[in-house]
Write an enzyme that holds these catalytic residues in place. Sequence first.
Site, mmCIF file in Angstrom:
data_model
loop_
_atom_site.group_PDB
_atom_site.id
_atom_site.type_symbol
_atom_site.label_atom_id
_atom_site.label_comp_id
_atom_site.label_asym_id
_atom_site.label_seq_id
_atom_site.Cartn_x
_atom_site.Cartn_y
_atom_site.Cartn_z
ATOM 1 N N ASP A 50 23.369 33.434 -52.956
ATOM 2 C CA ASP A 50 23.541 32.003 -53.236
ATOM 3 C C ASP A 50 24.610 31.777 -54.300
ATOM 4 O O ASP A 50 24.447 32.205 -55.441
ATOM 5 C CB ASP A 50 22.212 31.406 -53.733
ATOM 6 C CG ASP A 50 21.116 31.448 -52.669
ATOM 7 O OD1 ASP A 50 21.423 31.118 -51.515
ATOM 8 O OD2 ASP A 50 19.971 31.797 -52.990
ATOM 9 N N ASP A 103 25.020 39.227 -54.982
ATOM 10 C CA ASP A 103 24.093 38.106 -54.909
ATOM 11 C C ASP A 103 24.544 37.275 -53.694
ATOM 12 O O ASP A 103 25.672 37.449 -53.205
ATOM 13 C CB ASP A 103 24.207 37.298 -56.211
ATOM 14 C CG ASP A 103 23.410 36.026 -56.167
ATOM 15 O OD1 ASP A 103 22.238 36.067 -55.746
ATOM 16 O OD2 ASP A 103 23.968 34.970 -56.550
HETATM 17 C C1 BG6 Z 1 18.086 32.615 -55.602
HETATM 18 C C2 BG6 Z 1 18.588 31.253 -55.978
HETATM 19 O O1 BG6 Z 1 19.095 33.317 -54.927
HETATM 20 O O2 BG6 Z 1 16.946 32.519 -54.754
HETATM 21 C C3 BG6 Z 1 17.450 30.425 -56.593
HETATM 22 O O3 BG6 Z 1 19.636 31.383 -56.922
HETATM 23 C C4 BG6 Z 1 16.270 30.400 -55.630
HETATM 24 O O4 BG6 Z 1 17.930 29.130 -56.828
HETATM 25 C C5 BG6 Z 1 15.840 31.819 -55.316
HETATM 26 O O5 BG6 Z 1 15.176 29.691 -56.214
HETATM 27 C C6 BG6 Z 1 14.646 31.899 -54.358
HETATM 28 O O6 BG6 Z 1 15.039 31.409 -53.121
HETATM 29 P P1 BG6 Z 1 14.045 31.056 -51.925
HETATM 30 O O7 BG6 Z 1 14.969 30.776 -50.771
HETATM 31 O O8 BG6 Z 1 13.187 32.275 -51.674
HETATM 32 O O9 BG6 Z 1 13.245 29.880 -52.346
HETATM 33 MG MG MG Z 2 23.440 33.058 -57.112
#
Ligand code: BG6
Ligand code: MG
Length: 232
Positions: free
Chosen positions: A22, A20
């Site tokens: 984030d 993953d």
């Molecule tokens: C995930 C995060 O990796 O990505 C979430 O944990 C986030 O919090 C999701 O909403 C979608 O991300 P993005 O950048 O496409 O809005």
């Molecule tokens: Mg994460």
Amino acid sequence: METAKAIEIEKKKLKAVIFDLDGVITDSATYHYLAWKSLAAELGIPFDEQYNEKLKGVSRMESLELILQNGNAASKYTIQQKEALADKKNNLYKELIRQISPADILPGIAAFLQELKANQIKIALASVSKNAPFILHQLALDTMFDYVADAAAVPNAKPFPDIFLAGMQAFGLQPHNCIGVEDARTGIEAIHRAGMQAVGVGTPEEMEGAELVTTTGELRLAMVLERLGMEL
Ligand code: BG6
Ligand code: MG
């Protein structure tokens, strides 16, 4: 007659680690939180770090729905208005992640990636964030990843296993030769549904169910192999 060797439990070979992004590779989870917090405040909806835990690993639109539900406001907006709200959050998020640099790679991650590379273990990214390629670029990690799953092309976000399976299939591997690394409960569930063992980065409470719970700083190949009962 059964020999000792024949009854010895065969160890699975580790051939790919699927990460993953984030909260695992870098602390961009904090920027997601700040951007949602700002939007929630504008909408007059309560939002705190505890509620934010529910959004980790969840797609942008699903996250917005959860926030609106928390303020009993899910039916207050049209689909177009919801898309505009999600865009607003994303624009703020994009402003925040512009400041990300290689100094923001979480402790232990760069060394662990190097170890995997040195041992010919494939490295994939399984983030449902559409901003993931930009963040990898900011971290100067683009070339470390053998495969980056396209969040837009994966039908179901976590806790569905799709994005981890996409990483595995890109290398033509089986689940027992892959492991996933996550910081969210939904992510641990996605890894398990993909049939892989899960490494959880976080507290034992948050990462309940993961086969190995650790911190990024403690991630070392030998330790991971030993704790997951795997081998090179
Ligand atoms: C995930 C995060 O990796 O990505 C979430 O944990 C986030 O919090 C999701 O909403 C979608 O991300 P993005 O950048 O496409 O809005
Ligand atoms: Mg994460």
